[in-house]
Design a protein around this motif. Structure first.
Motif, PDB file in Angstrom:
ATOM      1  N   SER A  15       5.540  10.556   8.267  1.00  0.00           N
ATOM      2  CA  SER A  15       5.474  12.144   8.544  1.00  0.00           C
ATOM      3  C   SER A  15       6.781  13.033   8.122  1.00  0.00           C
ATOM      4  N   GLN A  16       7.797  12.155   8.479  1.00  0.00           N
ATOM      5  CA  GLN A  16       8.967  12.712   7.992  1.00  0.00           C
ATOM      6  C   GLN A  16       9.128  13.093   6.430  1.00  0.00           C
ATOM      7  N   LEU A  17       8.776  12.124   5.622  1.00  0.00           N
ATOM      8  CA  LEU A  17       8.643  12.284   4.108  1.00  0.00           C
ATOM      9  C   LEU A  17       8.015  13.294   3.870  1.00  0.00           C
ATOM     10  N   GLU A  18       6.626  13.792   4.556  1.00  0.00           N
ATOM     11  CA  GLU A  18       5.871  14.887   4.063  1.00  0.00           C
ATOM     12  C   GLU A  18       6.801  16.056   4.252  1.00  0.00           C
ATOM     13  N   VAL A  19       7.628  16.249   5.361  1.00  0.00           N
ATOM     14  CA  VAL A  19       8.427  17.337   5.727  1.00  0.00           C
ATOM     15  C   VAL A  19       9.321  17.637   4.559  1.00  0.00           C
ATOM     16  N   GLN A  20       9.923  16.694   4.049  1.00  0.00           N
ATOM     17  CA  GLN A  20      10.935  16.845   3.006  1.00  0.00           C
ATOM     18  C   GLN A  20      10.581  16.813   1.551  1.00  0.00           C
ATOM     19  N   THR A  21       9.328  16.195   1.257  1.00  0.00           N
ATOM     20  CA  THR A  21       8.910  15.821  -0.327  1.00  0.00           C
ATOM     21  C   THR A  21       7.533  15.836  -0.266  1.00  0.00           C
ATOM     22  N   ASP A  22       6.984  15.861  -1.497  1.00  0.00           N
ATOM     23  CA  ASP A  22       5.482  15.844  -1.922  1.00  0.00           C
ATOM     24  C   ASP A  22       5.115  14.284  -1.980  1.00  0.00           C
ATOM     25  N   VAL A  23       4.365  13.619  -1.329  1.00  0.00           N
ATOM     26  CA  VAL A  23       4.187  12.317  -1.229  1.00  0.00           C
ATOM     27  C   VAL A  23       2.627  12.001  -1.657  1.00  0.00           C
ATOM     28  N   ASN A  24       2.381  10.760  -2.162  1.00  0.00           N
ATOM     29  CA  ASN A  24       0.793  10.378  -2.320  1.00  0.00           C
ATOM     30  C   ASN A  24       0.429   9.450  -1.176  1.00  0.00           C
ATOM     31  N   ILE A  25      -0.495   9.557  -0.469  1.00  0.00           N
ATOM     32  CA  ILE A  25      -1.010   8.669   0.482  1.00  0.00           C
ATOM     33  C   ILE A  25      -2.086   7.779  -0.282  1.00  0.00           C
ATOM     34  N   ILE A  26      -1.922   6.511  -0.726  1.00  0.00           N
ATOM     35  CA  ILE A  26      -2.900   5.884  -1.649  1.00  0.00           C
ATOM     36  C   ILE A  26      -4.131   5.017  -0.928  1.00  0.00           C
ATOM     37  N   GLU A  27      -5.406   5.196  -1.238  1.00  0.00           N
ATOM     38  CA  GLU A  27      -6.311   4.622  -0.425  1.00  0.00           C
ATOM     39  C   GLU A  27      -6.578   3.381  -1.417  1.00  0.00           C
ATOM     40  N   PHE A  28      -7.268   2.364  -1.006  1.00  0.00           N
ATOM     41  CA  PHE A  28      -7.967   1.227  -1.514  1.00  0.00           C
ATOM     42  C   PHE A  28      -9.232   1.968  -2.165  1.00  0.00           C
ATOM     43  N   THR A  29      -9.594   1.031  -3.275  1.00  0.00           N
ATOM     44  CA  THR A  29     -11.068   1.375  -3.720  1.00  0.00           C
ATOM     45  C   THR A  29     -11.845   0.454  -2.807  1.00  0.00           C
ATOM     46  N   GLU A  30     -13.028   0.614  -3.011  1.00  0.00           N
ATOM     47  CA  GLU A  30     -14.086  -0.004  -2.217  1.00  0.00           C
ATOM     48  C   GLU A  30     -13.966  -1.552  -2.748  1.00  0.00           C
ATOM     49  N   GLU A  31     -13.743  -1.753  -3.953  1.00  0.00           N
ATOM     50  CA  GLU A  31     -13.880  -2.999  -4.442  1.00  0.00           C
ATOM     51  C   GLU A  31     -12.238  -3.696  -3.934  1.00  0.00           C
ATOM     52  N   GLU A  32     -11.149  -3.038  -4.020  1.00  0.00           N
ATOM     53  CA  GLU A  32     -10.081  -3.564  -3.403  1.00  0.00           C
ATOM     54  C   GLU A  32     -10.195  -3.890  -1.860  1.00  0.00           C
ATOM     55  N   GLN A  33     -10.713  -2.933  -1.224  1.00  0.00           N
ATOM     56  CA  GLN A  33     -11.013  -3.109   0.091  1.00  0.00           C
ATOM     57  C   GLN A  33     -11.700  -4.457   0.583  1.00  0.00           C
ATOM     58  N   GLN A  34     -12.844  -4.505  -0.314  1.00  0.00           N
ATOM     59  CA  GLN A  34     -13.531  -5.805  -0.089  1.00  0.00           C
ATOM     60  C   GLN A  34     -12.994  -7.083  -0.369  1.00  0.00           C
ATOM     61  N   GLN A  35     -11.949  -6.915  -1.495  1.00  0.00           N
ATOM     62  CA  GLN A  35     -11.180  -8.131  -1.779  1.00  0.00           C
ATOM     63  C   GLN A  35     -10.285  -8.557  -0.656  1.00  0.00           C
ATOM     64  N   ILE A  36      -9.787  -7.603   0.069  1.00  0.00           N
ATOM     65  CA  ILE A  36      -8.746  -7.805   1.100  1.00  0.00           C
ATOM     66  C   ILE A  36      -9.608  -8.382   2.300  1.00  0.00           C
ATOM     67  N   LEU A  37     -10.759  -7.799   2.605  1.00  0.00           N
ATOM     68  CA  LEU A  37     -11.493  -8.199   3.711  1.00  0.00           C
ATOM     69  C   LEU A  37     -12.097  -9.621   3.527  1.00  0.00           C
ATOM     70  N   ASP A  38     -12.175 -10.036   2.405  1.00  0.00           N
ATOM     71  CA  ASP A  38     -12.664 -11.449   2.123  1.00  0.00           C
ATOM     72  C   ASP A  38     -11.477 -12.380   2.255  1.00  0.00           C
ATOM     73  N   ASN A  39     -10.256 -12.040   2.249  1.00  0.00           N
ATOM     74  CA  ASN A  39      -9.173 -12.873   2.227  1.00  0.00           C
ATOM     75  C   ASN A  39      -8.369 -12.792   3.572  1.00  0.00           C
ATOM     76  N   PHE A  40      -8.289 -11.943   4.328  1.00  0.00           N
ATOM     77  CA  PHE A  40      -7.526 -11.779   5.328  1.00  0.00           C
ATOM     78  C   PHE A  40      -7.975 -11.293   6.542  1.00  0.00           C
ATOM     79  N   PRO A  41      -7.492 -11.598   7.756  1.00  0.00           N
ATOM     80  CA  PRO A  41      -8.079 -11.227   8.971  1.00  0.00           C
ATOM     81  C   PRO A  41      -7.841  -9.751   9.456  1.00  0.00           C
ATOM     82  N   VAL A  42      -8.583  -9.115   8.748  1.00  0.00           N
ATOM     83  CA  VAL A  42      -8.602  -7.435   8.949  1.00  0.00           C
ATOM     84  C   VAL A  42     -10.090  -7.016   8.868  1.00  0.00           C
ATOM     85  N   SER A  43     -10.089  -5.675   9.286  1.00  0.00           N
ATOM     86  CA  SER A  43     -11.418  -4.908   9.400  1.00  0.00           C
ATOM     87  C   SER A  43     -11.300  -3.797   8.730  1.00  0.00           C
TER      88      SER A  43
END
Length: 327
Positions: free
Chosen positions: A202-230
């Motif tokens: 939130s502080q960075l957003e005030v001071q400069t332009d940032v990119n908040i990067i999401e996972f693709t569907e494929e990347e999300q599924q890879q992580i779901l398959d390998n880690f204790p996350v939802s």
């Protein structure tokens, strides 16, 4: 150790909660600390907030303490160097199994579940000027800040990046410090695992332009398959940078208590935190999930008897006996 009996506490007149719990203060400590994480992260803001709320309501001295995050909090609470702390389910499971890197081989079974907090989303942030708009855009050898050593972020995000085929230089530090390094061009990316909104972002957003990067569907599924996350979506309203929800994954956070603390004390603390969600949301928006019905998100830690009693009496919780410490 924090287990100092405090007869003086029984004489303190306070707000309604203090009066409600005035009759049963045997063995209560004179003061307490809540293990949080680094400044600039959600744990510090959230943890310091509920520590101050409990202190005010119960008429006892208490506050948040800067720590290395969930792994260190499990160790501090297990040993009694902190009465309370906050952790995520992954580090909690590793600590119970004796796989906490702070004390390898020590099964930290004296840290008990106290109440549900919120989900920790995993998200990636870069400066817009970097041109990094996706995980695939992260260049080989990128300098990535993973948060404090031993934190949830530092424990799991490097493994996630490995799984996604990212090659990087690993950097550690507090979130505020890493945010400054990103802005100064000393880092290429910050990989956050923290309740949203992350104060440093939130502080960075005030001071400069940032990119908040999401996972693709494929990347999300890879992580779901390998880690204790939802699965998780970061709501568009979380940051001014976001125009639509961002695809992510998350891990549940729980407040923890040393299992030897008096049942009446932990019951009173849980009552303060869980009885008025509006006050908790005023501390941090992530507390929208700090509600009684989320008691069942703990599938790892034994419950403190005082906390278990509160959820059984007030949330209709059906907690198995073997999930309550001492049973």
């Amino acid at each position: 150790m924090f287990f100092t009996s405090a007869a003086a506490c029984a004489l303190i007149a306070g707000a309604a909660h203090a009066e409600q719990h005035e009759m049963d203060r045997e063995g209560w400590p004179e003061s307490f600390t809540v293990g949080t994480a680094s400044q600039g992260g959600t744990y510090f803001a959230y943890g310091s907030g509920w520590a101050n709320l409990v202190a005010d309501e119960l008429g006892i001295s208490g506050g948040g303490e800067v720590t290395g995050g969930p792994m260190q909090n499990m160790a501090l609470v297990h040993t009694g160097d902190a009465a309370f702390g906050m952790t995520t389910m992954g580090p909690a499971a590793e600590s119970l199994a004796g796989e906490n890197p702070i004390a390898p081989g020590l099964e930290m079974t004296n840290a008990c579940a106290m109440f549900p907090m919120y989900q920790t989303p995993f998200s990636v942030t870069a400066l817009s000027s970097s041109g990094i708009e996706s995980i695939d855009d992260i260049p080989e050898g990128a300098r990535i800040g993973f948060g404090p050593a031993g934190s949830t972020s530092d424990t799991y995000f490097p493994r996630m990046m490995d799984t996604l085929g990212v090659e990087y230089e690993r950097r550690n530090g507090g979130w505020s410090d890493l945010g400054g390094q990103l802005q100064d061009g000393l880092l290429d990316v910050i990989a956050f695992a923290a309740g949203v909104p992350v104060p440093a972002v939130s502080q960075l957003e005030v001071q400069t332009d940032v990119n908040i990067i999401e996972f693709t569907e494929e990347e999300q599924q890879q992580i779901l398959d390998n880690f204790p996350v939802s699965e998780f979506e970061i709501p568009a309203s979380t940051y001014t940078t976001l125009e639509e929800p961002a695809r992510s994954v998350s891990m549940w956070n729980f407040a923890i208590a040393n299992c030897d603390l008096p049942e009446s004390f932990v019951n009173a603390v849980v009552d303060v935190v869980m009885s008025d969600n509006e006050r908790m949301v005023n501390i941090h928006r992530a507390a929208q999930s700090t509600v009684p019905e989320n008691w069942d998100k703990n599938t790892v830690l034994p419950w403190h008897p005082g906390a278990a009693r509160w959820f059984e009496e007030n949330a209709g919780a059906d907690i198995p006996d073997d999930m309550i410490h001492g049973n």
